[in-house]
Motif scaffolding. Structure first.
Motif, PDB file in Angstrom:
ATOM      1  N   ARG A 273       0.845  -1.207   0.000  1.00  0.00           N
ATOM      2  CA  ARG A 273       0.000   0.000   0.000  1.00  0.00           C
ATOM      3  C   ARG A 273       0.872   1.246   0.000  1.00  0.00           C
ATOM      4  NH1 ARG A 273      -1.271   3.675   3.613  1.00  0.00           N
ATOM      5  NH2 ARG A 273      -3.233   4.823   3.392  1.00  0.00           N
ATOM      6  N   HIS A 274       1.896   1.236   0.865  1.00  0.00           N
ATOM      7  CA  HIS A 274       2.779   2.404   0.955  1.00  0.00           C
ATOM      8  C   HIS A 274       3.448   2.678  -0.396  1.00  0.00           C
ATOM      9  CE1 HIS A 274       5.816   5.168   2.502  1.00  0.00           C
ATOM     10  NE2 HIS A 274       6.678   4.489   1.748  1.00  0.00           N
ATOM     11  N   VAL A 275       3.971   1.629  -1.014  1.00  0.00           N
ATOM     12  CA  VAL A 275       4.669   1.794  -2.303  1.00  0.00           C
ATOM     13  C   VAL A 275       3.716   2.380  -3.347  1.00  0.00           C
ATOM     14  CG1 VAL A 275       5.710   0.492  -4.223  1.00  0.00           C
ATOM     15  CG2 VAL A 275       6.390   0.000  -1.869  1.00  0.00           C
ATOM     16  N   ILE A 276       2.487   1.876  -3.360  1.00  0.00           N
ATOM     17  CA  ILE A 276       1.533   2.350  -4.373  1.00  0.00           C
ATOM     18  C   ILE A 276       1.087   3.785  -4.065  1.00  0.00           C
ATOM     19  CG2 ILE A 276      -0.758   1.965  -5.373  1.00  0.00           C
ATOM     20  CD1 ILE A 276      -0.306  -1.047  -5.013  1.00  0.00           C
ATOM     21  N   GLU A 277       0.744   4.025  -2.790  1.00  0.00           N
ATOM     22  CA  GLU A 277       0.239   5.354  -2.411  1.00  0.00           C
ATOM     23  C   GLU A 277       1.278   6.451  -2.621  1.00  0.00           C
ATOM     24  OE1 GLU A 277      -2.912   6.150  -0.369  1.00  0.00           O
ATOM     25  OE2 GLU A 277      -3.453   4.427  -1.624  1.00  0.00           O
ATOM     26  N   THR A 278       2.543   6.115  -2.365  1.00  0.00           N
ATOM     27  CA  THR A 278       3.579   7.154  -2.465  1.00  0.00           C
ATOM     28  C   THR A 278       4.218   7.186  -3.847  1.00  0.00           C
ATOM     29  OG1 THR A 278       5.235   5.617  -1.624  1.00  0.00           O
ATOM     30  CG2 THR A 278       4.152   7.034   0.005  1.00  0.00           C
ATOM     31  N   GLY A 279       3.770   6.322  -4.726  1.00  0.00           N
ATOM     32  CA  GLY A 279       4.319   6.298  -6.088  1.00  0.00           C
ATOM     33  C   GLY A 279       5.756   5.800  -6.137  1.00  0.00           C
ATOM     34  N   ALA A 280       6.149   4.985  -5.147  1.00  0.00           N
ATOM     35  CA  ALA A 280       7.535   4.497  -5.108  1.00  0.00           C
ATOM     36  C   ALA A 280       7.703   3.277  -6.014  1.00  0.00           C
ATOM     37  CB  ALA A 280       7.920   4.171  -3.668  1.00  0.00           C
ATOM     38  N   TYR A 281       7.159   3.371  -7.211  1.00  0.00           N
ATOM     39  CA  TYR A 281       7.312   2.275  -8.173  1.00  0.00           C
ATOM     40  C   TYR A 281       7.370   2.880  -9.568  1.00  0.00           C
ATOM     41  CZ  TYR A 281       2.332   2.942  -9.152  1.00  0.00           C
ATOM     42  OH  TYR A 281       1.126   3.490  -9.507  1.00  0.00           O
ATOM     43  N   ASP A 282       7.802   2.069 -10.506  1.00  0.00           N
ATOM     44  CA  ASP A 282       7.949   2.555 -11.875  1.00  0.00           C
ATOM     45  C   ASP A 282       6.709   2.118 -12.669  1.00  0.00           C
ATOM     46  OD1 ASP A 282       8.507   2.925 -14.509  1.00  0.00           O
ATOM     47  OD2 ASP A 282      10.471   1.941 -14.487  1.00  0.00           O
ATOM     48  N   THR A 304      -3.548   0.478   6.263  1.00  0.00           N
ATOM     49  CA  THR A 304      -2.810   1.662   6.720  1.00  0.00           C
ATOM     50  C   THR A 304      -1.819   1.233   7.801  1.00  0.00           C
ATOM     51  OG1 THR A 304      -4.434   2.004   8.436  1.00  0.00           O
ATOM     52  CG2 THR A 304      -4.831   3.134   6.335  1.00  0.00           C
ATOM     53  N   PRO A 305      -0.823   2.068   8.086  1.00  0.00           N
ATOM     54  CA  PRO A 305       0.122   1.699   9.156  1.00  0.00           C
ATOM     55  C   PRO A 305      -0.595   1.395  10.470  1.00  0.00           C
ATOM     56  CG  PRO A 305       0.982   3.543   7.899  1.00  0.00           C
ATOM     57  CD  PRO A 305      -0.403   3.292   7.380  1.00  0.00           C
ATOM     58  N   GLU A 306      -1.657   2.142  10.754  1.00  0.00           N
ATOM     59  CA  GLU A 306      -2.372   1.925  12.023  1.00  0.00           C
ATOM     60  C   GLU A 306      -3.037   0.541  12.032  1.00  0.00           C
ATOM     61  OE1 GLU A 306      -2.619   4.626  10.094  1.00  0.00           O
ATOM     62  OE2 GLU A 306      -1.326   5.864  11.366  1.00  0.00           O
ATOM     63  N   ARG A 307      -3.672   0.210  10.904  1.00  0.00           N
ATOM     64  CA  ARG A 307      -4.353  -1.096  10.862  1.00  0.00           C
ATOM     65  C   ARG A 307      -3.321  -2.236  10.908  1.00  0.00           C
ATOM     66  NH1 ARG A 307      -7.788  -4.231   6.550  1.00  0.00           N
ATOM     67  NH2 ARG A 307      -8.513  -5.862   7.969  1.00  0.00           N
ATOM     68  N   VAL A 308      -2.226  -2.047  10.166  1.00  0.00           N
ATOM     69  CA  VAL A 308      -1.180  -3.082  10.166  1.00  0.00           C
ATOM     70  C   VAL A 308      -0.603  -3.228  11.574  1.00  0.00           C
ATOM     71  CG1 VAL A 308       1.094  -3.710   9.230  1.00  0.00           C
ATOM     72  CG2 VAL A 308      -0.648  -2.754   7.721  1.00  0.00           C
ATOM     73  N   SER A 309      -0.495  -2.108  12.259  1.00  0.00           N
ATOM     74  CA  SER A 309       0.017  -2.151  13.632  1.00  0.00           C
ATOM     75  C   SER A 309      -0.906  -2.979  14.524  1.00  0.00           C
ATOM     76  CB  SER A 309       0.157  -0.721  14.162  1.00  0.00           C
ATOM     77  OG  SER A 309       0.519  -0.748  15.512  1.00  0.00           O
ATOM     78  N   GLU A 310      -2.218  -2.737  14.367  1.00  0.00           N
ATOM     79  CA  GLU A 310      -3.180  -3.524  15.166  1.00  0.00           C
ATOM     80  C   GLU A 310      -3.053  -5.015  14.881  1.00  0.00           C
ATOM     81  OE1 GLU A 310      -7.311  -2.450  14.534  1.00  0.00           O
ATOM     82  OE2 GLU A 310      -6.738  -0.366  14.933  1.00  0.00           O
TER      83      GLU A 310
END
Ligand code: SF4
Length: 526
Positions: A273-282, A304-310
């Motif tokens: 999710r992070h990679v896609i949301e932040t555009g950290a991919y080609d 989200t980080p919060e849900r993954v944390s839970e």
């Protein structure tokens, strides 16, 4: 003479013999035709025979030191590029196992609950008789009445010989030893990448910026590969270890993250999710090399980080640190075998493959997925098809095999691997009681030996030549170093002899592993 011998009594007798010797001068092992304890110190010249360890896919090579016809030690092969000459205690234990006084070295038939020693030829005849009777009775339905559970074959020729015999019988119920412990990883790699193997080789970790050991306890499970962690660390590669417990691999890592057991998939989704949301991919690479990207984005959007944390129990800050780490390429992700052993193993491994895929880290220098769980070269099905004709039935998985056993419809079971590896061991033990005839190939008085009707002793790797493959897709060959004791025979010999007995005109012609290797090589050129 028939003798009653359970595992319990065997252990007791062994202890009594060790404590003070037995009246009558024979140890229980000798009375059962078992291995004679090596009690004389070897004095002759030492010869060296090259071989390999069959116990895992690091596939360490060694020089067996042979003296007076016995393997007295194994010395790791310093010319082995992958291991640098190291071996682990499991591989070194071959010396102890091969000469163990507890080793069973003669075939034994259970008659009215008592063991009776028989010859190897009688054993093969008996198995052939049982299989032939089942073939006659069930005709084309034989597949539901004969099955084989595979051991960790100690060379590839063992497996090929067995598969050919089973194919001619008409049975395709050949359960691989890894059905429970590694199949999520190997099948998922096959389905999504086209081959059940790493997409890189271990030396590439030195070219990576980041190495993620995801559930991969390399130091304890594959000790000879620790040298690669050491070299990577010395070179400044960032080693991230994700594992729910501290292990010796923690020592070799720069940092460790400890999610709750079974929540690795949630963590992987959070990173995707992070990679896609932040555009950290080609996007161009994703467009060119992947399918289903939009569905992946939808599947991950709530992680989200919060849900993954839970879900994982990891603090949000640690998840964010990992998110930043996967933005950086090149990276190698080393999949641990433990990921296969959760109920969500396939989806977790699929997510990790996706993570490497969208970040452009599936192949290339310093990029890839490492696994010790696959690596088997293709071609055996095609080979067996070419030699014995195509299979006329579909194989069943272990659950369906268990159902057949419980129904009492299994006539002959070649029980090679440990049934204790399957969940519901008790259920399997009870189901085994309903199988009409169980043949077990093994070494010692174990629960599988107790469960069988006919025990035929097998060989350890230095007692037979043969080839194998390793995690780096290398093919290795070993020469026979010593003769096996008593009537122990390698698997290739047993299945070849059984095949010839049942199908004298149809079983493919080959004499030994070298000939079978050549036959395979010519039939299935790489
Ligand atoms: S690492 Fe694997 S191949 Fe090497 S000695 Fe140990 S079990 Fe055998």
């Amino acid at each position: 003479m028939a003798t009653k011998l359970s595992r319990r009594s065997f252990i007791k007798l062994g202890a009594a013999a060790a404590a003070g010797g037995l009246a009558g001068g024979l140890t229980p092992q000798q009375s059962q035709g078992m291995g004679t304890p090596p009690n004389l110190l070897p004095t002759g010249p030492i010869t060296q025979v090259k071989g390999f360890c069959p116990f895992c896919q690091v596939r360490c090579t060694y020089h067996a030191q042979v003296q007076d016809g016995r393997v007295v030690s194994l010395v790791g092969d310093p010319g082995n590029r992958w291991t640098g000459g190291a071996m682990c205690p499991k591989g070194m234990s071959i010396v102890e196992l091969i000469g163990s006084p507890s080793r069973l070295t003669e075939p034994m038939l259970k008659v009215n609950g008592e063991w009776k020693k028989i010859s190897y030829a009688e054993a093969v005849d008996l198995v052939a008789e049982k299989v032939a009777a089942a073939m006659k009775e069930y005709g084309p339905k034989i597949n539901e009445h004969v099955a084989l559970t595979m051991p960790l074959w100690d060379c590839r020729e063992n497996e090929l010989a067995a598969l050919m015999t089973m194919r001619l019988i008409g049975c395709v119920n050949n359960m691989p030893a890894g059905e429970v412990c590694i199949s999520s990883a190997s099948n998922t790699l096959s389905w999504f990448l086209g081959a059940n193997t790493s997409t890189t080789t271990v030396n590439e970790v030195l070219n990576a910026h980041t190495l993620i050991l995801w559930g991969a306890n390399i130091n304890e499970l594959y000790p000879p590969y620790t040298r690669w962690l050491e070299m990577a660390r010395d070179k400044g590669v960032r080693i991230i270890y994700i594992d729910c417990r501290k292990t010796r691999s923690s020592i070799w890592s720069n940092e460790q993250y400890m999610p709750r057991p079974g929540t690795d998939g949630a963590l992987a989704f959070g990173l995707i999710r992070h990679v896609i949301e932040t555009g950290a991919y080609d996007p161009a690479l994703v467009e060119r090399t992947t399918t289903g990207f939009d569905e992946l984005r939808d599947d991950c959007k709530d992680y989200t980080p919060e849900r993954v944390s839970e879900l994982t129990g990891l603090p949000v800050e640690q998840i964010l640190t990992l998110c930043k780490a996967v933005e950086v390429s090149p990276s190698i992700l080393w999949l641990g075998g433990s990921l296969s052993r959760y109920t969500n193993g396939i989806q977790t491994i699929r997510a990790l493959i996706s993570l490497q895929g969208i970040t452009g880290n599936l192949i290339g220098s310093g990029r890839g997925i490492m696994t010790m769980e696959g690596g088997k070269p293709e071609g055996e099905k095609e080979f067996v098809d070419a030699m014995c004709g195509e299979a006329q039935a579909q194989g069943v998985n272990f659950r369906r095999l268990l159902a057949l056993m419980k129904k009492g419809s299994l006539d002959v079971l070649f029980l090679n691997s440990s049934y204790r590896r399957y969940p519901d061991t008790k259920g399997v033990r009870e189901a085994l009681k309903k199988v009409k005839f169980i043949v077990h190939r093994g070494f010692f008085m174990e629960p599988e030996t107790e469960a069988c009707d006919l025990f035929i002793p097998a060989t350890f790797s230095p007692e037979s030549s043969g080839s194998h493959y390793g995690a780096e897709k290398q093919v290795v060959w070993r020469n026979k170093a010593v003769d096996a004791p008593g009537a122990c025979v390698p698997d290739w010999q047993f299945y070849r002899d059984l095949g010839r007995k049942l199908f004298p005109d149809r079983y493919p012609k080959w004499e030994d592993p070298a000939e079978l290797y050549e036959l395979f090589r010519k039939t299935i050129p790489s």
